[in-house]
Scaffold this motif. Structure first.
Motif, mmCIF file in Angstrom:
data_model
loop_
_atom_site.group_PDB
_atom_site.id
_atom_site.type_symbol
_atom_site.label_atom_id
_atom_site.label_comp_id
_atom_site.label_asym_id
_atom_site.label_seq_id
_atom_site.Cartn_x
_atom_site.Cartn_y
_atom_site.Cartn_z
ATOM 1 N N ILE A 506 4.359 -13.436 19.663
ATOM 2 C CA ILE A 506 4.952 -13.048 18.261
ATOM 3 C C ILE A 506 3.995 -12.921 17.515
ATOM 4 O O ILE A 506 3.021 -13.927 17.272
ATOM 5 C CB ILE A 506 5.936 -14.162 17.790
ATOM 6 N N ILE A 507 3.941 -11.835 16.664
ATOM 7 C CA ILE A 507 2.865 -11.776 15.312
ATOM 8 C C ILE A 507 3.641 -12.382 14.246
ATOM 9 O O ILE A 507 4.505 -12.295 13.730
ATOM 10 C CB ILE A 507 2.530 -10.393 14.846
ATOM 11 N N SER A 508 3.177 -14.015 14.214
ATOM 12 C CA SER A 508 3.742 -14.689 13.509
ATOM 13 C C SER A 508 3.651 -14.898 11.972
ATOM 14 O O SER A 508 4.342 -15.512 11.259
ATOM 15 C CB SER A 508 3.352 -16.364 13.916
ATOM 16 N N GLU A 509 2.411 -14.094 11.494
ATOM 17 C CA GLU A 509 2.158 -13.967 10.012
ATOM 18 C C GLU A 509 1.185 -12.688 10.037
ATOM 19 O O GLU A 509 0.540 -12.266 10.882
ATOM 20 C CB GLU A 509 1.329 -14.819 9.637
ATOM 21 N N PHE A 510 1.699 -11.788 9.105
ATOM 22 C CA PHE A 510 1.076 -10.644 8.797
ATOM 23 C C PHE A 510 1.506 -10.232 7.356
ATOM 24 O O PHE A 510 2.631 -10.583 7.126
ATOM 25 C CB PHE A 510 1.112 -9.236 9.620
ATOM 26 N N GLY A 511 0.599 -9.700 6.528
ATOM 27 C CA GLY A 511 1.123 -9.255 5.269
ATOM 28 C C GLY A 511 -0.108 -9.305 4.003
ATOM 29 O O GLY A 511 -1.313 -9.174 4.326
ATOM 30 N N ALA A 512 0.420 -9.038 2.702
ATOM 31 C CA ALA A 512 -0.867 -9.171 1.430
ATOM 32 C C ALA A 512 0.286 -9.453 0.250
ATOM 33 O O ALA A 512 1.370 -9.343 0.295
ATOM 34 C CB ALA A 512 -0.981 -7.572 1.696
ATOM 35 N N GLU A 513 -0.651 -9.828 -0.466
ATOM 36 C CA GLU A 513 -0.094 -10.233 -1.886
ATOM 37 C C GLU A 513 0.380 -9.032 -2.728
ATOM 38 O O GLU A 513 -0.507 -8.022 -2.769
ATOM 39 C CB GLU A 513 -1.022 -11.279 -2.505
ATOM 40 N N ALA A 514 1.285 -9.215 -3.575
ATOM 41 C CA ALA A 514 1.537 -8.134 -4.663
ATOM 42 C C ALA A 514 2.322 -8.697 -5.699
ATOM 43 O O ALA A 514 3.305 -9.781 -5.420
ATOM 44 C CB ALA A 514 2.327 -6.919 -4.080
ATOM 45 N N VAL A 515 2.129 -8.601 -6.993
ATOM 46 C CA VAL A 515 3.002 -8.843 -7.734
ATOM 47 C C VAL A 515 4.200 -8.231 -8.446
ATOM 48 O O VAL A 515 4.057 -6.970 -8.262
ATOM 49 C CB VAL A 515 2.076 -9.000 -9.365
ATOM 50 N N ALA A 516 5.406 -8.579 -8.158
ATOM 51 C CA ALA A 516 6.644 -7.726 -8.097
ATOM 52 C C ALA A 516 6.598 -7.162 -9.479
ATOM 53 O O ALA A 516 6.486 -7.663 -10.641
ATOM 54 C CB ALA A 516 7.803 -8.745 -7.834
ATOM 55 N N GLY A 517 6.973 -5.920 -9.589
ATOM 56 C CA GLY A 517 6.937 -5.040 -10.844
ATOM 57 C C GLY A 517 5.875 -4.429 -11.319
ATOM 58 O O GLY A 517 5.788 -3.726 -12.002
ATOM 59 N N LEU A 518 4.770 -4.926 -10.465
ATOM 60 C CA LEU A 518 3.275 -4.267 -10.980
ATOM 61 C C LEU A 518 2.969 -3.062 -9.929
ATOM 62 O O LEU A 518 3.088 -3.115 -8.743
ATOM 63 C CB LEU A 518 2.357 -5.301 -10.725
ATOM 64 N N HIS A 519 3.045 -1.773 -10.645
ATOM 65 C CA HIS A 519 2.724 -0.637 -9.862
ATOM 66 C C HIS A 519 1.549 0.147 -10.225
ATOM 67 O O HIS A 519 0.932 -0.137 -11.303
ATOM 68 C CB HIS A 519 4.014 0.463 -10.085
#
Length: 599
Positions: A506-519
């Protein structure tokens, strides 16, 4: 080597205790006769621990002694420096950090007091039950110390039959959330150290001899055989009891032995097995001479076969998200059914059939709602980062938290994985420590799988899994952050994954940060487009891992963290959520949802 051998000997001696009964938690508190002690409590910040100093009158165990915080507020002198009647107010359950602005960053002692009235009945027993207090709790009733507990995420109880008064009672608690190197978790963790009485508190009334515990699940690998046990506590442990599953037409009359135990054995071809698509729960009734306890239990099996995970004997791919116990919208520690339903509804909208409850045991409400909604659960204890694996007292703390977690949730069909660690560095003491926890887990619950979130060996072309702990878990978890902490996102699709072990991953974590609404552009960090670009490359890579049997994105919702200091972008929030803490779904949410629809 000598230290390692000594540690192993000490762990062996610890293991000689009885497996059942180490943690005497009352099972299924919601089915008991209880008095809720939730609501408004008196509270007093105590930065330097004044309330425990001898000059103010130290309370001794089980001996009624005057104490400045016991609620009496004696006025035989004008030199009164503390008065709980004049103290601040605080809500229970709830962390103190988000209730009081001045306590947002506070770590230390805080005193709680609750006055309640009760008329104790003859031939009854009474217990004070805490869902959780972070981190160390010292509890007094009517000026008498009744017990202490360490660990911020598991329940505990103390019997108060002798201390309880007819009429008004004063319950006093000192909560201390000071971080420590020898604690579980340690001084550094990537989540907010919410202090206080974060889950509900009850006064439980029971008969003199009562049904204290039970374990009822399908026997491992057998779809028609229900096995388990029931335990009586009290002076008349040996007595007749009945266990029933009315909808299946099953009833068994049992006789408990002198230790209070009886085994449960049912066989039925009519069982509708619990699945995410059809999370069937059966009413289960346990009756003694003096009480009947009702629970809702689902029946399913969970196993592995080579690199496959089998639910009810059939292969399943776990599609999910990791979740912190962070309240949506208002932030702070989750404690309500509404909090649980909001988070789990988002998980279902993502297309999840599975969730990872990170990085500690969550509220019992969460696992019961997962039972109801059909979400498989990875449940873990906070063995996180730099734990002092060489210290026997740290192991004892970890084992106690593990057993309290299993004790509370062992009848929940949703839980399929007990996790003993997250991102811990390889060493001989660490291997012995975690191997021992895995053995303990299997001893108390042989029906479920074990796991831990490991770290891969990384290069630009290959990620390999050869952590020695992989030999002892049933399912390998692995955290990787290609595109965020490590390699460029565009390398992900061509990375080869290998494993030393013929086990599911199981890949138990993967991801990245983003501020919601910031494009912005896809190479502009902190934008939703940047996060989404990483996800688009991740799913291409995940499709190429032939022994992959599940994923839990990090993380479902943004959560508070003291490690995340960047102004404006983070402001004490880990922004890796695919949903913001205000409920906004980011672009990556739909990218992952679309991929889950193909699995």
């Amino acid at each position: 080597m000598k230290k390692a051998c000594l540690f192993l000997v000490i762990l062996f001696l610890l293991s000689k205790k009885e497996i059942i009964g180490q943690v005497n938690l009352i099972q299924n508190v919601s089915a008991r006769k209880t008095l809720s002690l939730d609501g408004v409590w008196d509270s007093q910040v105590d930065v330097i621990g004044v309330g425990s100093l001898a000059r103010f009158g130290l309370i001794q165990d089980r001996k009624p002694t005057k104490f400045v915080y016991n609620g009496d507020n004696p006025r035989n002198t004008e030199l009164v420096e503390q008065d709980m009647d004049m103290a601040d107010k605080i809500n229970v359950p709830g962390d103190w950090n988000t209730q009081k602005e001045k306590l947002f960053l506070y770590e230390g002692n805080l005193w709680y007091r609750k006055k309640f009235s009760v008329v104790p009945q003859a031939n009854k027993r009474y217990f004070i039950y805490f869902g959780a207090v972070n981190y160390e709790a010292t509890v007094y009733l009517n000026g008498i110390k009744i017990g202490q507990h360490k660990g911020g995420f598991t329940p505990f109880q103390f019997e108060v039959t002798k201390e309880l008064k007819n009429g008004e009672n004063k319950l006093l608690l000192n909560a201390n959330n000071t971080r420590g190197e020898d604690n579980i978790p340690t001084k550094i963790a990537d989540w907010w150290n919410y202090g206080g009485v974060t889950r509900s508190v009850y006064l439980i009334e029971e008969p003199e001899t009562y049904i204290s515990d039970y374990f009822i699940q399908l026997e491992k690998g057998k779809l028609s055989e229900i096995k388990g046990w029931v335990k009586m506590s009290g002076s008349q442990k040996a007595q007749a009891i009945t266990v029933e599953i009315p909808e299946l037409g099953l009833k068994q009359n049992l006789q408990t032995d002198t230790a209070g135990y009886a085994t449960i054995n049912f066989s039925s071809k009519k069982i509708q097995h619990w699945t995410p698509q059809s999370p069937k729960l059966y009413d289960v009734l346990l009756s003694s001479v003096d009480e009947t306890i009702k629970d809702k239990i689902g029946f399913r099996t969970i196993e592995t076969r080579g690199t496959e995970i089998l639910l009810n004997g059939k292969p399943i791919f776990l599609k999910g998200a990791a979740i912190h116990e962070e309240a949506p919208f208002r932030t702070g520690r989750c404690y309500s059914e509404g909090d649980a339903r909001t988070l789990l509804t988002w998980a279902k909208e993502l297309g999840s059939n599975y969730i990872r409850l990170a990085h500690y045991p969550h509220n019992e409400i969460m696992t019961r709602v997962a039972d109801e909604m059909g979400l498989l659960v990875w449940s873990e204890i906070p063995i996180y980062w730099n734990v002092k694996f060489e210290k026997p007292e740290v192991y004892a703390n970890a084992e106690n938290q593990l057993l309290e977690n299993i004790s509370r949730d062992k009848n929940r069909a949703s839980i399929i994985l007990w996790s003993v660690a997250n991102e811990t560095n390889e060493s001989e003491p660490r291997l012995m420590f975690l191997k021992k926890l895995l053995e303990k887990t299997k001893a108390v619950d042989p029906t479920r799988l074990t796991t831990a979130a490991l770290l891969p060996k990384e290069s630009k072309s290959e990620f390999s899994l050869d952590d020695p702990l992989g030999e002892f878990v049933d399912v390998m978890g692995c955290n990787e952050y290609i595109g965020w902490y490590t390699l460029p996102a565009e390398l992900a699709p061509n990375i080869k994954w290998t494993s030393k072990y013929n086990k599911p991953l199981i890949i138990s974590e993967f991801g990245a940060e983003a501020v919601a609404g910031l494009h912005g552009k896809s190479d502009e960090i902190w934008t939703e487009e940047y996060q989404n670009r990483i996800f688009e490359n991740q799913v291409k890579m995940l499709n190429n891992i032939d022994f992959l049997r599940g994923t839990s994105v990090w993380v479902l919702m943004d959560f508070r963290s003291p490690l995340r200091l960047l102004p404006i972008k983070q402001d004490f929030f880990n922004r890796k959520g695919i949903v913001s803490n205000t409920g906004i779904k980011k672009m990556a949410f739909n990218t992952l949802k679309t991929w889950y629809e193909t699995k």
